[in-house]
Design a protein around this motif. Sequence first.
Motif, PDB file in Angstrom:
ATOM      1  N   UNK A   1       0.862  -1.190   0.000  1.00 47.46           N
ATOM      2  CA  UNK A   1       0.000   0.000   0.000  1.00 47.46           C
ATOM      3  C   UNK A   1       0.895   1.236   0.000  1.00 47.46           C
ATOM      4  N   UNK A   2       0.681   2.150  -0.942  1.00 51.67           N
ATOM      5  CA  UNK A   2       1.437   3.407  -1.034  1.00 51.67           C
ATOM      6  C   UNK A   2       2.944   3.136  -1.117  1.00 51.67           C
TER       7      UNK A   2
ATOM      8  N   UNK B   1       0.392   3.964 -12.938  1.00 51.66           N
ATOM      9  CA  UNK B   1       0.285   2.605 -12.356  1.00 51.66           C
ATOM     10  C   UNK B   1      -0.239   2.773 -10.925  1.00 51.66           C
ATOM     11  N   UNK B   2      -1.535   2.935 -10.767  1.00 51.33           N
ATOM     12  CA  UNK B   2      -2.099   3.184  -9.433  1.00 51.33           C
ATOM     13  C   UNK B   2      -2.441   1.879  -8.732  1.00 51.33           C
TER      14      UNK B   2
ATOM     15  N   UNK C   1      -1.264  -1.215  -4.363  1.00 51.49           N
ATOM     16  CA  UNK C   1      -2.259  -0.123  -4.478  1.00 51.49           C
ATOM     17  C   UNK C   1      -1.564   1.179  -4.093  1.00 51.49           C
ATOM     18  N   UNK C   2      -1.557   2.158  -4.985  1.00 51.95           N
ATOM     19  CA  UNK C   2      -0.947   3.438  -4.635  1.00 51.95           C
ATOM     20  C   UNK C   2      -1.825   4.189  -3.632  1.00 51.95           C
ATOM     21  N   UNK C   3      -3.124   3.959  -3.676  1.00 50.12           N
ATOM     22  CA  UNK C   3      -4.022   4.655  -2.737  1.00 50.12           C
ATOM     23  C   UNK C   3      -4.137   3.887  -1.416  1.00 50.12           C
ATOM     24  N   UNK C   4      -4.848   4.492  -0.477  1.00 50.43           N
ATOM     25  CA  UNK C   4      -4.998   3.890   0.857  1.00 50.43           C
ATOM     26  C   UNK C   4      -6.386   3.260   1.003  1.00 50.43           C
TER      27      UNK C   4
END
Length: 516
Positions: A87-88, A159-160, A172-175
């Motif tokens: 994550x992130x 690339x999210x 996952x780039x987001x939380x």
Amino acid sequence: MTAKIDAILVIDFGGQYAHLIGRRVREFSVYSEVLPDDVTASEISGLKKRYNVKGVILSGGPSSVYREETSERIKGIFRLGLPILGICYGHQLIAYIAGGRVKSAAKREYGVTDAIIDKPVGILKGLDKREKVWMSHGDTVYGLPRGYVVLARTENCPVAAFMHATKPVYGLQWHPEVFHTEKGSEMLRNFVFNICGCRANWKIGDFIKKSIVEVKRETGGKKCIMALSGGVDSSAAAVLAARAVGKKLTAVFVDHGFMREGEPEFVGKTFEKFGFNFVSVDARERFMKRLKGVTEPEQKRKIIGEEFIKVFEEAARKAGADYLVQGTIYPDRIESGFRKKSDRIKTHHNVAGIPTKIEFKGIVEPLKDLYKDEVRKVAEKLQLPKGIIWRQPFPGPGLAVRVTGEITPEKVAVIKKSDRIVREEVEAAGLGGSLWQYFAVIVDTKSTGVKGDARAYGYTVVVRAVESREAMTANFARLPYETLEKISTRITNENPQVTRVVYDITHKPPATIEWE
Ligand code: XMP
């Protein structure tokens, strides 16, 4: 033997949300454990003795420097073959280790963004083409090596989300753990249940049964002792341990004289029916004698801490116990580090409990894996009264940290009464549930007033009420004037020595919640 529970391990790279990820997993009734970022593959393998380790989540973190040492360790964890979710920072780390391109983003993304889901599979199964996600990052993954597939993108992030084509590895780039990511819970569910294959077998009822068996095994029918403060942690630990060892447990309540009004009686009465030996030690005079003439706050705290340990040790020697039970909870353990746990007694590393000089055969911490709200659920199941389960936090040194200057019997009497009045009025106004703490403080500054027809020179009492989530920061509460007026009138009427009542309107920071 009880069956092992399934577990998801969260490696904490220093992001503010690592614990939140752990909490989210536990909300699915799946156990999770947060580990420091220098954890090794062999330490993770060691944990398999306790749990069925089903997957690993790499958390976010402030770092954007990819150290060789971290990469090597994480590669070792990959080789364990467990499903992995980054994550992130964790997402970038996986991409970087695999040979992808990671660099500073043209534009830092912070806040809610639309993600375009190109492939709703794996961790993104069941999601729509467009989803609201919460981002907070400076670096971005720009390219992935062969074998990886892009699943989603955002305006600034090509690339999210990604997955490995054949292995259960996701990024996952987001939380997903913060509530601003609308379908975050579905994403984590996909990982925990579909990808890792966890069973929802972390239940409070099962936990209690398992703990009773463990405490019985650990103590082998020998005598146990503990300090019982009446707070929810030590109360739940006492009742749980008593279910395992009954009268073999002695719980010591040290009355240092700075408890709230009626507290020693309330605690004594509460624990009568739980089937362990309850010993209340009246040490009021001892504490008062040692504090005579002492005005420096840290010195006062030190004296109270030392005297408390002495009183407890005397009671423990009398009881002749082999094991020390403590109400340590999971966040306490995180602070002291998961590797230090085993040598607590010798090294006095104990953050939550009592660093006693007595050589016990062992230390028993039945709540060591629980967060505070889980402890409250255990306490509810064990039928502890609501007054214990939902009480406000109360400092170990008690009302003594709410008396500035020298602690005298007169000031203690004023503060006990004033504290009761604040509690009664706040609760009568129905405000107790929304506040973190509400109490009174007596300060050393006297001021002039008029009582009856005569001038009076008396004490000043401060009323403090704060809202907070975890006590790290706090806001003063905007109590209604009517409530403040009732409190002020009652405090001056019921304490002839008080001429002035003031309300503390300072946030934390810069102030602390307590005055000393
Ligand atoms: P401060 O005053 O540092 O307090 O903002 C933060 C929270 O910790 C509680 N507190 C203590 N709790 N022993 C405890 O068990 C202590 O010595 C102690 N000092 C402060 C305080 O009541 C608040 O909730």
